[in-house]
Write a protein that holds these residues in place. Structure first.
Motif, mmCIF file in Angstrom:
data_model
loop_
_atom_site.group_PDB
_atom_site.id
_atom_site.type_symbol
_atom_site.label_atom_id
_atom_site.label_comp_id
_atom_site.label_asym_id
_atom_site.label_seq_id
_atom_site.Cartn_x
_atom_site.Cartn_y
_atom_site.Cartn_z
ATOM 1 N N ALA A 41 -41.694 -13.925 -30.010
ATOM 2 C CA ALA A 41 -40.556 -13.021 -29.910
ATOM 3 C C ALA A 41 -39.552 -13.618 -28.932
ATOM 4 N N ASN A 42 -38.430 -14.059 -29.432
ATOM 5 C CA ASN A 42 -37.402 -14.728 -28.633
ATOM 6 C C ASN A 42 -36.545 -13.702 -27.900
ATOM 7 N N THR A 43 -36.423 -13.882 -26.583
ATOM 8 C CA THR A 43 -35.579 -12.986 -25.790
ATOM 9 C C THR A 43 -34.342 -13.706 -25.262
ATOM 10 N N GLY A 44 -34.165 -14.983 -25.630
ATOM 11 C CA GLY A 44 -33.040 -15.767 -25.127
ATOM 12 C C GLY A 44 -32.152 -16.261 -26.252
ATOM 13 N N ALA A 45 -31.624 -17.469 -26.056
ATOM 14 C CA ALA A 45 -30.708 -18.090 -27.013
ATOM 15 C C ALA A 45 -31.469 -18.575 -28.252
ATOM 16 N N LEU A 46 -30.724 -18.901 -29.289
ATOM 17 C CA LEU A 46 -31.289 -19.436 -30.525
ATOM 18 C C LEU A 46 -32.207 -20.609 -30.206
ATOM 19 N N ILE A 47 -33.375 -20.623 -30.819
ATOM 20 C CA ILE A 47 -34.308 -21.740 -30.688
ATOM 21 C C ILE A 47 -34.324 -22.456 -32.029
ATOM 22 N N LYS A 48 -33.957 -23.739 -32.023
ATOM 23 C CA LYS A 48 -33.909 -24.525 -33.252
ATOM 24 C C LYS A 48 -35.308 -25.006 -33.614
ATOM 25 N N ALA A 49 -35.569 -25.129 -34.912
ATOM 26 C CA ALA A 49 -36.838 -25.679 -35.387
ATOM 27 C C ALA A 49 -37.048 -27.047 -34.758
ATOM 28 N N GLY A 50 -38.253 -27.294 -34.264
ATOM 29 C CA GLY A 50 -38.574 -28.556 -33.610
ATOM 30 C C GLY A 50 -38.449 -28.519 -32.105
ATOM 31 N N ALA A 51 -37.860 -27.450 -31.570
ATOM 32 C CA ALA A 51 -37.700 -27.335 -30.115
ATOM 33 C C ALA A 51 -39.019 -26.944 -29.458
#
Length: 113
Positions: free
Chosen positions: A15-25
């Motif tokens: 569950a992301n609570t920050g900025a967009l996370i790109k695939a592979g990060a």
């Protein structure tokens, strides 16, 4: 089979609570490291994170890896380094090992999570 079994554990829903996370990060989940398998939308998005397997990841230039070396994730450099470095606040030590040797000048390496 036990009714306590939940899953194989190779991926987790994050569950992301920050900025967009790109695939592979690389994704830091407390004391756990994972790699985003899909783009995970900002603030309230969820997505799959691989927490078991071999991944190509950013590596701190200037440190050579031997296969099987204990690694840490340096959050300020957003890259992996050999486990002999002194961890700073937020770094994740002992999170994985080098899956293959990497030259000092290399900017990526393979890790076994």
């Amino acid at each position: 089979m036990t009714t306590k079994y939940v899953a194989e554990g190779e991926t987790l829903v994050y569950a992301n609570t920050g900025a967009l996370i790109k695939a592979g990060a690389v994704v830091v989940i407390g004391n756990l490291i994972g790699v985003a398998l899909v783009d995970i939308p900002a603030t309230s998005g969820t997505g799959a994170v691989g927490v078991k397997g071999v991944f190509t990841v950013p590596k701190v230039a200037g440190s050579a890896w031997v296969q099987g070396a204990k690694l840490l994730y340096d959050v300020s450099a957003a890259a992996f380094d050999v486990g002999t470095a002194t961890p700073a606040v937020g770094d994740v030590s002992g999170c994985c090992v080098a899956a293959a040797a990497a030259l000092s000048a290399a900017t990526t390496g393979q890790v076994l999570i």
